[in-house]
Design a protein around this motif. Structure first.
Motif, mmCIF file in Angstrom:
data_model
loop_
_atom_site.group_PDB
_atom_site.id
_atom_site.type_symbol
_atom_site.label_atom_id
_atom_site.label_comp_id
_atom_site.label_asym_id
_atom_site.label_seq_id
_atom_site.Cartn_x
_atom_site.Cartn_y
_atom_site.Cartn_z
ATOM 1 N N GLN A 1 32.273 42.903 31.759
ATOM 2 C CA GLN A 1 33.002 41.631 31.747
ATOM 3 C C GLN A 1 32.846 40.861 33.056
ATOM 4 N N PHE A 2 32.801 41.554 34.181
ATOM 5 C CA PHE A 2 32.730 40.864 35.476
ATOM 6 C C PHE A 2 31.311 40.362 35.757
ATOM 7 N N ASP A 3 30.297 41.142 35.363
ATOM 8 C CA ASP A 3 28.919 40.664 35.482
ATOM 9 C C ASP A 3 28.687 39.462 34.568
ATOM 10 N N PHE A 4 29.257 39.527 33.366
ATOM 11 C CA PHE A 4 29.111 38.421 32.426
ATOM 12 C C PHE A 4 29.784 37.160 32.974
ATOM 13 N N THR A 5 30.993 37.293 33.499
ATOM 14 C CA THR A 5 31.718 36.152 34.060
ATOM 15 C C THR A 5 30.940 35.526 35.221
ATOM 16 N N SER A 6 30.408 36.376 36.102
ATOM 17 C CA SER A 6 29.652 35.860 37.241
ATOM 18 C C SER A 6 28.387 35.140 36.788
ATOM 19 N N ASP A 7 27.677 35.708 35.814
ATOM 20 C CA ASP A 7 26.441 35.101 35.328
ATOM 21 C C ASP A 7 26.716 33.745 34.687
ATOM 22 N N PRO A 62 22.203 37.395 29.516
ATOM 23 C CA PRO A 62 21.707 38.739 29.158
ATOM 24 C C PRO A 62 22.829 39.732 28.917
ATOM 25 N N TRP A 63 24.049 39.400 29.311
ATOM 26 C CA TRP A 63 25.183 40.309 29.123
ATOM 27 C C TRP A 63 25.911 40.063 27.804
ATOM 28 N N LEU A 64 25.481 39.066 27.019
ATOM 29 C CA LEU A 64 26.219 38.658 25.824
ATOM 30 C C LEU A 64 25.976 39.607 24.660
ATOM 31 N N ASP A 65 27.045 39.904 23.933
ATOM 32 C CA ASP A 65 26.947 40.613 22.658
ATOM 33 C C ASP A 65 26.720 39.552 21.580
ATOM 34 N N GLU A 67 46.565 56.631 34.259
ATOM 35 C CA GLU A 67 45.829 56.208 35.444
ATOM 36 C C GLU A 67 44.911 55.049 35.081
ATOM 37 N N LEU A 68 45.013 53.971 35.873
ATOM 38 C CA LEU A 68 44.158 52.809 35.697
ATOM 39 C C LEU A 68 43.183 52.718 36.857
ATOM 40 N N VAL A 69 41.943 52.382 36.547
ATOM 41 C CA VAL A 69 40.944 52.097 37.577
ATOM 42 C C VAL A 69 40.748 50.592 37.600
ATOM 43 N N THR A 70 41.116 49.948 38.701
ATOM 44 C CA THR A 70 41.060 48.498 38.802
ATOM 45 C C THR A 70 39.628 48.031 39.089
ATOM 46 N N PRO A 71 39.343 46.727 38.954
ATOM 47 C CA PRO A 71 38.007 46.215 39.307
ATOM 48 C C PRO A 71 37.632 46.481 40.754
ATOM 49 N N SER A 72 38.622 46.693 41.628
ATOM 50 C CA SER A 72 38.339 47.035 43.027
ATOM 51 C C SER A 72 38.125 48.530 43.223
#
Length: 241
Positions: free
Chosen positions: A224-230, A191-194, A131-136
């Motif tokens: 990953q999605f918060d990082f991409t948006s930022d 702020p999301w960067l490792d 089972e996969l949970v998509t970003p949506s």
């Protein structure tokens, strides 16, 4: 040879059909008046009860049509075995692929994978499917048999984080060294960067302009999605300046 009791068979079929229709009409209406936790457990009973009623009706009708002699029983069992074999062929293939998946571990719970056009986090790995949970926030069930035909792209392969690529396009006439340095600063100040993993900016010329690829690792794969948006938002501000 005994005469086939057609009236009785028709009565059984009509009774089974009426019972199925009554259940399909009654259970959803009862479920709508119950709390949500009970409703979500009651509604799946409709197809299950429909299947049980159909199987009982068939086992009730078969002895009325076929005399229960050893020869007839063997013939019926043989025909059912062939039919069931064809029906569960894909299921068995998925089970075998599931055993291979357990051994080779192309994905595990918590991995972010792309299978075909579906990308998401592996929520569970069963014997037949995962089972996969998509970003949506959709749950997609994928049978293990995809291992035989499709590629499985694993983004983090058991690691806590994964690499994110943020694309930026510019017209070719600009100071590439300055833009590259500014975009690297954008990545490093997120702020999301490792910060324990490298953040690099690469570029390539495309027919429509210059493509910048900001490659970095967020703190967690789910970021990953918060990082991409930022990074995208602040990169646009930097380029506007």
């Amino acid at each position: 040879t005994a005469e086939i009791p057609w009236v009785r068979i028709v009565a059984i079929v009509v009774f089974a059909w009426l019972l199925v229709q009554a259940i399909a009409w009654l259970l959803p209406r009862i479920a709508e008046r119950l709390p949500a936790p009970i409703r979500v457990r009651l509604l799946p009973l409709v197809p299950a009860l429909r299947l049980i009623i159909g199987v009982v009706a068939i086992f009730w009708i078969v002895p009325l049509v076929i005399s229960p002699t050893p020869e007839n029983l063997f013939a019926v069992i043989g025909a059912l075995s062939i039919a069931i074999g064809f029906a569960v062929k894909d299921y068995v293939v998925s089970l075998v692929a599931g055993i291979v998946a357990v051994a080779e571990r192309p994905y595990r719970q918590g991995d972010w994978v792309r299978i075909g056009d579906v990308y998401g986090e592996v929520r569970s790995v069963g014997l037949r499917a995962l089972e996969l949970v998509t970003p949506s926030d959709d749950v997609v069930t994928v049978p293990h048999s995809v291992l035989w035909n499709d590629e499985v792209v694993n983004a983090n392969d058991g690691a806590r984080t994964l690499q994110v690529v943020v694309d930026v396009w510019l017209e070719p006439d600009h100071d590439a060294a300055r833009v590259r340095e500014r975009l690297r600063e954008v990545a490093w100040t997120s702020p999301w960067l490792d910060v324990a993993r490298p953040a690099v900016v690469q570029l390539a010329e495309e027919p429509w302009g210059t493509r910048y690829m900001i490659k970095a690792y967020p703190l967690d794969a789910r970021d990953q999605f918060d990082f991409t948006s930022d990074v995208t938002t602040r990169a646009k501000e930097v380029l506007r300046d």
